[in-house]
Design an enzyme around this catalytic site. Structure first.
Site, PDB file in Angstrom:
ATOM      1  N   ASN A  10     -14.703  28.878 -22.949  1.00  0.00           N
ATOM      2  CA  ASN A  10     -15.397  27.737 -22.352  1.00  0.00           C
ATOM      3  C   ASN A  10     -15.340  27.734 -20.821  1.00  0.00           C
ATOM      4  O   ASN A  10     -14.321  28.085 -20.247  1.00  0.00           O
ATOM      5  CB  ASN A  10     -14.786  26.439 -22.877  1.00  0.00           C
ATOM      6  N   SER A  49     -10.854  27.528 -27.046  1.00  0.00           N
ATOM      7  CA  SER A  49     -10.922  26.290 -27.807  1.00  0.00           C
ATOM      8  C   SER A  49      -9.695  26.220 -28.696  1.00  0.00           C
ATOM      9  O   SER A  49      -9.191  27.239 -29.165  1.00  0.00           O
ATOM     10  CB  SER A  49     -12.192  26.274 -28.649  1.00  0.00           C
ATOM     11  N   THR A 102     -38.564  27.205 -12.746  1.00  0.00           N
ATOM     12  CA  THR A 102     -38.894  25.834 -12.373  1.00  0.00           C
ATOM     13  C   THR A 102     -38.991  25.105 -13.704  1.00  0.00           C
ATOM     14  O   THR A 102     -39.375  25.708 -14.723  1.00  0.00           O
ATOM     15  CB  THR A 102     -40.225  25.728 -11.611  1.00  0.00           C
ATOM     16  N   HIS A 103     -38.605  23.857 -13.715  1.00  0.00           N
ATOM     17  CA  HIS A 103     -38.552  23.075 -14.972  1.00  0.00           C
ATOM     18  C   HIS A 103     -37.672  23.766 -16.016  1.00  0.00           C
ATOM     19  O   HIS A 103     -37.867  23.559 -17.211  1.00  0.00           O
ATOM     20  CB  HIS A 103     -39.947  22.849 -15.563  1.00  0.00           C
ATOM     21  N   LYS A 134     -14.482  30.956 -28.971  1.00  0.00           N
ATOM     22  CA  LYS A 134     -15.010  30.319 -27.764  1.00  0.00           C
ATOM     23  C   LYS A 134     -14.313  30.723 -26.476  1.00  0.00           C
ATOM     24  O   LYS A 134     -13.118  30.963 -26.430  1.00  0.00           O
ATOM     25  CB  LYS A 134     -14.927  28.795 -27.922  1.00  0.00           C
ATOM     26  N   GLU A 136     -17.333  23.003 -15.647  1.00  0.00           N
ATOM     27  CA  GLU A 136     -17.641  21.674 -16.192  1.00  0.00           C
ATOM     28  C   GLU A 136     -16.922  20.578 -15.410  1.00  0.00           C
ATOM     29  O   GLU A 136     -17.468  19.500 -15.177  1.00  0.00           O
ATOM     30  CB  GLU A 136     -17.219  21.596 -17.664  1.00  0.00           C
ATOM     31  N   GLN A 157      -7.797  -2.039   3.495  1.00  0.00           N
ATOM     32  CA  GLN A 157      -6.716  -1.222   2.949  1.00  0.00           C
ATOM     33  C   GLN A 157      -7.213  -0.431   1.731  1.00  0.00           C
ATOM     34  O   GLN A 157      -6.638   0.594   1.373  1.00  0.00           O
ATOM     35  CB  GLN A 157      -5.549  -2.137   2.561  1.00  0.00           C
ATOM     36  N   SER A 170       0.828  -1.212   0.000  1.00  0.00           N
ATOM     37  CA  SER A 170       0.000   0.000   0.000  1.00  0.00           C
ATOM     38  C   SER A 170       0.859   1.258   0.000  1.00  0.00           C
ATOM     39  O   SER A 170       0.352   2.374   0.023  1.00  0.00           O
ATOM     40  CB  SER A 170      -0.941   0.004   1.219  1.00  0.00           C
TER      41      SER A 170
HETATM   42  N1  ARG Z   1      -1.756  -1.400   5.245  1.00  0.00           N
HETATM   43  C1  ARG Z   1      -2.781  -1.881   6.106  1.00  0.00           C
HETATM   44  C2  ARG Z   1      -4.078  -1.126   5.806  1.00  0.00           C
HETATM   45  O1  ARG Z   1      -3.986  -0.135   5.197  1.00  0.00           O
HETATM   46  C3  ARG Z   1      -2.409  -1.644   7.518  1.00  0.00           C
HETATM   47  C4  ARG Z   1      -3.003  -2.627   8.474  1.00  0.00           C
HETATM   48  C5  ARG Z   1      -2.460  -3.947   8.172  1.00  0.00           C
HETATM   49  N2  ARG Z   1      -2.804  -4.898   9.146  1.00  0.00           N
HETATM   50  C6  ARG Z   1      -2.557  -6.175   8.930  1.00  0.00           C
HETATM   51  N3  ARG Z   1      -2.871  -6.965   9.887  1.00  0.00           N
HETATM   52  N4  ARG Z   1      -2.025  -6.620   7.833  1.00  0.00           N
HETATM   53  O2  ARG Z   1      -5.132  -1.530   6.158  1.00  0.00           O
END
Ligand code: ARG
Length: 459
Positions: free
Chosen positions: A284, A276, A154-155, A282, A289, A321, A22
């Protein structure tokens, strides 16, 4: 993890390691992770679980790691899985074995819950400030254009004349509810989970209240299983953000419409419009948007997390995670949207003349004519019919209502008298003089209240 340790005899498959890491996104938790770890080390020392000296070494080590990260000198290693392990491994590398004592009476499960809550609290505070700044921009625009009248729709059909300020203050109200929602969600975010351990609590004599005070939480969690399983606060932020983006998308849509040649009520400042690449004429409304467009992503993040959490057994599961990328994206999107939109609103120019002409087109005073008959004794339903006939007659003749003669009026109802000619855009607006109405007096009051609310929030 790539290195072999504990019960494991071989390293993770390369793809599996890449799949589970992660670090590409959770590195963002580092300031909260370090703050949480410093508080934890202090608490361990205070409780005699580690020595004061050890806590000092750990604390100093963590502070220098924070510096390394801030100076871009820290190398996050994907094979160390996440931000928590990266920081801990570096700590041990820097201060030696004693660094290994930091994770006493703690698990990554309560650690990540803590980090996310700290981040969420900060995000909420920033969101509240940005909401207030956009409210301020709406107030300024309303004040600068106090007398401007636009057709109310409205509408998307011209319905009754309203003050532009009244219309803008409608958005003030929406943003006020958004503020209330975020403040409310802060109460449930402001809960300190450390001490929950992996799921069941910890076997050490920890001082959870001390941790809460150190980390600025007003409460501690009451059930360790819930504390490591709960992501309600993330969902609530995303839900509140979705509602807020929905509001912003409506204002964005109106700005897009109003800046079109067909409406032509406003002109965007060049700083908030784009040209544009092919059509030289233009200008824009891309910013508006994209506000409209990004709303979809913010809803998507909410749906994704609700779906991830659906039917997850207690307590922590690695599925969770998946909470982070969408959450970070929602925070970044909402904050930047609020900020850029405040700038756009503050700088747009209202084309008072065009708005005024649009109000005079159409039969926008028809309701007022019906009300006139009602005040002369006609039941509202019949009055509605009579004026309907009158409008259809005027349309056929290609005339506006004010261009009809009194004789023509009287053909539809004998109750019509000279006074019909004093029914004007101004009188129509002024007549809606109840709380929440568009009469100048009411709008003036609403503006004063809005300014007071913003001032109090700033104070
Ligand atoms: N990277 C994990 C998360 O974001 C942290 C917690 C991980 N815990 C575990 N028991 N592997 O959720």
């Amino acid at each position: 993890m790539s290195h072999i340790h504990g019960r494991f005899h071989k390293a993770a498959d390369k793809l599996a390691a890449e799949y589970t890491t992660s670090i590409p996104f959770d590195w963002r938790l580092y300031p909260y992770d370090i703050a949480g770890s410093i508080a934890h080390a202090k608490m361990l020392a205070k409780q005699g679980i580690i020595s004061t000296k050890e806590a000092e070494i750990i604390t100093e080590g963590l502070a220098s790691i924070r510096e390394e990260i801030e100076r871009g000198k820290f190398q996050f290693k994907p094979e160390l899985e996440d931000v928590h392990m990266n920081i801990e491994a570096r700590l041990i590398e820097k201060v030696g074995e004693v660094g290994g004592k930091l994770h006493t009476a703690r698990s990554r499960n309560d650690q990540v819950a803590l980090d996310l809550r700290l981040l969420a609290k900060e995000a909420i505070s920033k969101t509240l400030i940005k909401l207030r700044e956009l409210q301020q921009a709406l107030i300024s625009l309303a004040e600068a254009n106090k007398g401007v009248v636009i057709p109310g729709y409205t509408h998307l059909q011209p319905a009754q004349p309203v003050l532009l300020a009244h219309h803008l203050l409608a958005y003030f109200e929406m943003l006020q509810r958004d503020s209330d929602r975020f403040s409310n969600c802060l109460q449930r975010t402001d809960v300190m989970p450390l001490g929950s351990g992996a799921l069941a609590g910890v076997t050490y004599n920890v001082d959870r209240e001390f941790l809460a005070r150190e980390l600025g939480f007003s409460q501690i969690s009451q059930n360790s299983i819930d504390a490591v399983s709960d992501r309600d606060f993330v969902i609530e932020y995303e839900a509140s953000a979705s509602l807020c983006m929905m509001h912003l998308s409506r204002l964005a849509e109106e700005i897009i419409l109003w800046s079109s040649a067909e409406f032509n009520f406003i002109e965007l400042d060049e700083a908030y419009a784009t040209g544009s690449s092919i059509m030289p004429q233009k200008k824009n409304p891309d910013v508006a948007e994209l506000v409209r467009g990004k709303t979809g992503r913010v809803y998507g993040n909410l749906m994704a997390l609700l779906t991830t959490m659906k039917a997850l057994p207690l307590s922590y599961n690695r599925d969770m995670q998946e909470d982070k990328e969408g959450f970070f994206d929602t925070i970044d999107t909402l904050l930047s949207t609020l900020e850029v939109f405040a700038g756009l609103v503050k700088t747009l120019r209202v084309k008072t003349e065009n708005a005024g002409q649009a109000v005079r087109r159409g039969y926008i005073l028809a309701t007022d004519l019906a009300d006139y008959l009602v005040k002369k004794g006609e039941p509202f339903r019949t009055a509605h019919n009579i004026v309907g006939g009158l409008v259809s007659y005027a349309m056929e003749k290609g005339k506006s209502l004010s261009e009809l003669s009194l004789t023509e009026y009287k053909e539809f109802s004998p109750l019509f008298g000279e006074e019909v000619y004093s029914i004007t855009i101004e009188s129509s607006i002024a007549a809606r003089d109840n709380t929440g109405g568009t009469a100048p007096k009411q709008v003036e009051r609403a503006l004063a209240i809005a300014k007071k609310i913003v001032r109090e929030k700033t104070g």
